[in-house]
Design a protein around this motif. Structure first.
Motif, PDB file in Angstrom:
ATOM      1  N   MET A 131       0.829  -1.193   0.000  1.00 30.05           N
ATOM      2  CA  MET A 131       0.000   0.000   0.000  1.00 30.05           C
ATOM      3  C   MET A 131       0.869   1.249   0.000  1.00 30.05           C
ATOM      4  SD  MET A 131      -1.617  -2.457   2.043  1.00 30.05           S
ATOM      5  CE  MET A 131      -3.193  -3.302   2.069  1.00 30.05           C
ATOM      6  N   TRP A 132       0.314   2.300  -0.562  1.00 34.02           N
ATOM      7  CA  TRP A 132       0.964   3.613  -0.629  1.00 34.02           C
ATOM      8  C   TRP A 132       0.023   4.654  -0.033  1.00 34.02           C
ATOM      9  CZ3 TRP A 132       5.794   3.983  -3.063  1.00 34.02           C
ATOM     10  CH2 TRP A 132       6.179   2.871  -3.823  1.00 34.02           C
ATOM     11  N   LEU A 133       0.600   5.630   0.628  1.00 35.44           N
ATOM     12  CA  LEU A 133      -0.180   6.739   1.182  1.00 35.44           C
ATOM     13  C   LEU A 133       0.614   8.021   1.010  1.00 35.44           C
ATOM     14  CD1 LEU A 133      -2.679   7.641   2.879  1.00 35.44           C
ATOM     15  CD2 LEU A 133      -1.305   7.178   4.914  1.00 35.44           C
ATOM     16  N   ARG A 134      -0.021   9.028   0.446  1.00 38.32           N
ATOM     17  CA  ARG A 134       0.621  10.351   0.333  1.00 38.32           C
ATOM     18  C   ARG A 134      -0.292  11.386   0.972  1.00 38.32           C
ATOM     19  NH1 ARG A 134       0.748  11.992  -5.288  1.00 38.32           N
ATOM     20  NH2 ARG A 134       2.659  10.798  -5.522  1.00 38.32           N
ATOM     21  N   ILE A 135       0.287  12.168   1.878  1.00 35.78           N
ATOM     22  CA  ILE A 135      -0.434  13.327   2.382  1.00 35.78           C
ATOM     23  C   ILE A 135       0.345  14.575   1.973  1.00 35.78           C
ATOM     24  CG2 ILE A 135      -1.534  12.120   4.310  1.00 35.78           C
ATOM     25  CD1 ILE A 135       0.561  13.415   6.186  1.00 35.78           C
ATOM     26  N   THR A 136      -0.391  15.612   1.663  1.00 32.30           N
ATOM     27  CA  THR A 136       0.194  16.916   1.376  1.00 32.30           C
ATOM     28  C   THR A 136      -0.147  17.819   2.546  1.00 32.30           C
ATOM     29  OG1 THR A 136      -0.056  16.555  -0.995  1.00 32.30           O
ATOM     30  CG2 THR A 136       0.274  18.827  -0.261  1.00 32.30           C
ATOM     31  N   VAL A 137       0.890  18.459   3.095  1.00 29.96           N
ATOM     32  CA  VAL A 137       0.749  19.186   4.355  1.00 29.96           C
ATOM     33  C   VAL A 137       1.183  20.632   4.165  1.00 29.96           C
ATOM     34  CG1 VAL A 137       1.446  19.198   6.790  1.00 29.96           C
ATOM     35  CG2 VAL A 137       1.296  17.039   5.558  1.00 29.96           C
ATOM     36  N   ARG A 138       0.489  21.543   4.846  1.00 30.58           N
ATOM     37  CA  ARG A 138       0.890  22.953   4.853  1.00 30.58           C
ATOM     38  C   ARG A 138       1.904  23.181   5.968  1.00 30.58           C
ATOM     39  NH1 ARG A 138      -5.176  24.378   5.090  1.00 30.58           N
ATOM     40  NH2 ARG A 138      -4.567  25.047   7.167  1.00 30.58           N
ATOM     41  N   ASP A 139       2.480  24.372   5.994  1.00 31.46           N
ATOM     42  CA  ASP A 139       3.442  24.717   7.039  1.00 31.46           C
ATOM     43  C   ASP A 139       2.849  24.585   8.437  1.00 31.46           C
ATOM     44  OD1 ASP A 139       5.513  25.217   5.314  1.00 31.46           O
ATOM     45  OD2 ASP A 139       5.341  27.396   5.396  1.00 31.46           O
ATOM     46  N   ASP A 140       1.537  24.794   8.560  1.00 31.63           N
ATOM     47  CA  ASP A 140       0.891  24.715   9.871  1.00 31.63           C
ATOM     48  C   ASP A 140       0.563  23.276  10.274  1.00 31.63           C
ATOM     49  OD1 ASP A 140      -1.222  24.152   8.179  1.00 31.63           O
ATOM     50  OD2 ASP A 140      -2.455  25.864   8.791  1.00 31.63           O
ATOM     51  N   MET A 141       1.047  22.294   9.486  1.00 29.95           N
ATOM     52  CA  MET A 141       0.888  20.863   9.743  1.00 29.95           C
ATOM     53  C   MET A 141      -0.537  20.362   9.525  1.00 29.95           C
ATOM     54  SD  MET A 141       3.999  20.144  10.352  1.00 29.95           S
ATOM     55  CE  MET A 141       4.114  18.502  11.023  1.00 29.95           C
ATOM     56  N   VAL A 142      -1.344  21.134   8.831  1.00 32.19           N
ATOM     57  CA  VAL A 142      -2.689  20.688   8.478  1.00 32.19           C
ATOM     58  C   VAL A 142      -2.622  19.939   7.148  1.00 32.19           C
ATOM     59  CG1 VAL A 142      -5.013  21.438   7.828  1.00 32.19           C
ATOM     60  CG2 VAL A 142      -3.847  22.506   9.768  1.00 32.19           C
ATOM     61  N   ILE A 143      -3.315  18.801   7.080  1.00 31.58           N
ATOM     62  CA  ILE A 143      -3.320  17.986   5.867  1.00 31.58           C
ATOM     63  C   ILE A 143      -4.175  18.677   4.812  1.00 31.58           C
ATOM     64  CG2 ILE A 143      -3.941  15.753   4.871  1.00 31.58           C
ATOM     65  CD1 ILE A 143      -3.390  14.525   7.657  1.00 31.58           C
ATOM     66  N   HIS A 144      -3.555  18.979   3.687  1.00 29.09           N
ATOM     67  CA  HIS A 144      -4.183  19.701   2.582  1.00 29.09           C
ATOM     68  C   HIS A 144      -4.769  18.740   1.545  1.00 29.09           C
ATOM     69  CE1 HIS A 144      -4.610  22.945  -0.393  1.00 29.09           C
ATOM     70  NE2 HIS A 144      -3.991  22.175  -1.253  1.00 29.09           N
ATOM     71  N   ALA A 145      -4.148  17.577   1.371  1.00 26.49           N
ATOM     72  CA  ALA A 145      -4.623  16.556   0.435  1.00 26.49           C
ATOM     73  C   ALA A 145      -4.150  15.203   0.928  1.00 26.49           C
ATOM     74  CB  ALA A 145      -4.100  16.827  -0.976  1.00 26.49           C
ATOM     75  N   ALA A 146      -4.868  14.143   0.548  1.00 29.94           N
ATOM     76  CA  ALA A 146      -4.490  12.786   0.936  1.00 29.94           C
ATOM     77  C   ALA A 146      -4.904  11.824  -0.165  1.00 29.94           C
ATOM     78  CB  ALA A 146      -5.153  12.393   2.258  1.00 29.94           C
TER      79      ALA A 146
END
Length: 199
Positions: A60-75
């Motif tokens: 399995m693969w998982l990618r999260i995209t995170v902002r500087d404030d550590m909030v997940i922007h995309a998954a």
């Protein structure tokens, strides 16, 4: 230092987890996790037929995209190999992680979004090391850049008032980061609770 010499044994199973952090050109951060489970023997699987030795039972693969404030922007999640044909159906649910903040309480929030029948055990477990990798990727770069800006401002003769003491969310998160330990005394002295006179 390696572990002590083991007793005589046979290799049966290997789980590998790899997590990688990237800084994107648009200022966001991508954190990717990859998990595989392989066995040293072949076996019959009802949905996949014969699975030879070394071929993943789980991948399995998982990618999260995170902002500087550590909030997940995309998954995004992908299942390449699983024991049941239905396993890959749940991967789109990991988009529900968008909006969560990496920090205290994250594990419980992940369970609420993709726990039990609403997720995949292995992808959900993978979020633990992915979140840690996000912190390891982002935090040191942001600290270094803030220090570079501070030094540049000093060189330029710009004063911004008294310097703010650095605080760390890692204090008391483990033995090395205990509030009365040498690391905290050096890195976050305002949070140090030990003997101030100790060397």
């Amino acid at each position: 230092m390696p572990l002590s010499s083991p007793a005589e044994r046979d290799h049966i199973h290997t789980r590998k987890i790899t997590c990688t952090g990237y800084r994107r050109k648009d200022g966001l951060w991508d954190i990717e996790g990859h998990i595989t489970d392989t066995k040293t023997y072949g076996f019959e699987n009802n949905d996949r037929g014969e699975i030879p030795p070394g071929v993943p039972i789980h991948e399995m693969w998982l990618r999260i995209t995170v902002r500087d404030d550590m909030v997940i922007h995309a998954a995004e999640a992908v299942t390449d190999h699983a024991p049941f044909s239905a396993c890959d159906e749940i991967a789109p649910n990991y988009e529900n992680l968008v909006g969560l903040k990496i920090g205290p309480g994250l594990k419980q929030q992940i369970r609420e979004k993709v726990g039990g029948i609403y997720g995949c055990t292995h992808l959900t477990e993978l979020m633990g090391p992915v979140a840690t990798t996000a912190f390891q990727t982002i935090f040191p770069i942001r600290v270094r850049e803030a220090e570079e800006r501070r030094k540049q401002a000093e060189q330029d003769g710009v004063t911004s008032g008294p310097s703010r003491k650095r605080r760390s969310p890692l204090v008391n998160s483990c033995h090395g980061w205990r509030s009365d330990g040498a690391a905290v005394k050096r890195i976050a002295p305002d949070m140090y609770t030990g003997d101030p006179s100790s060397g």
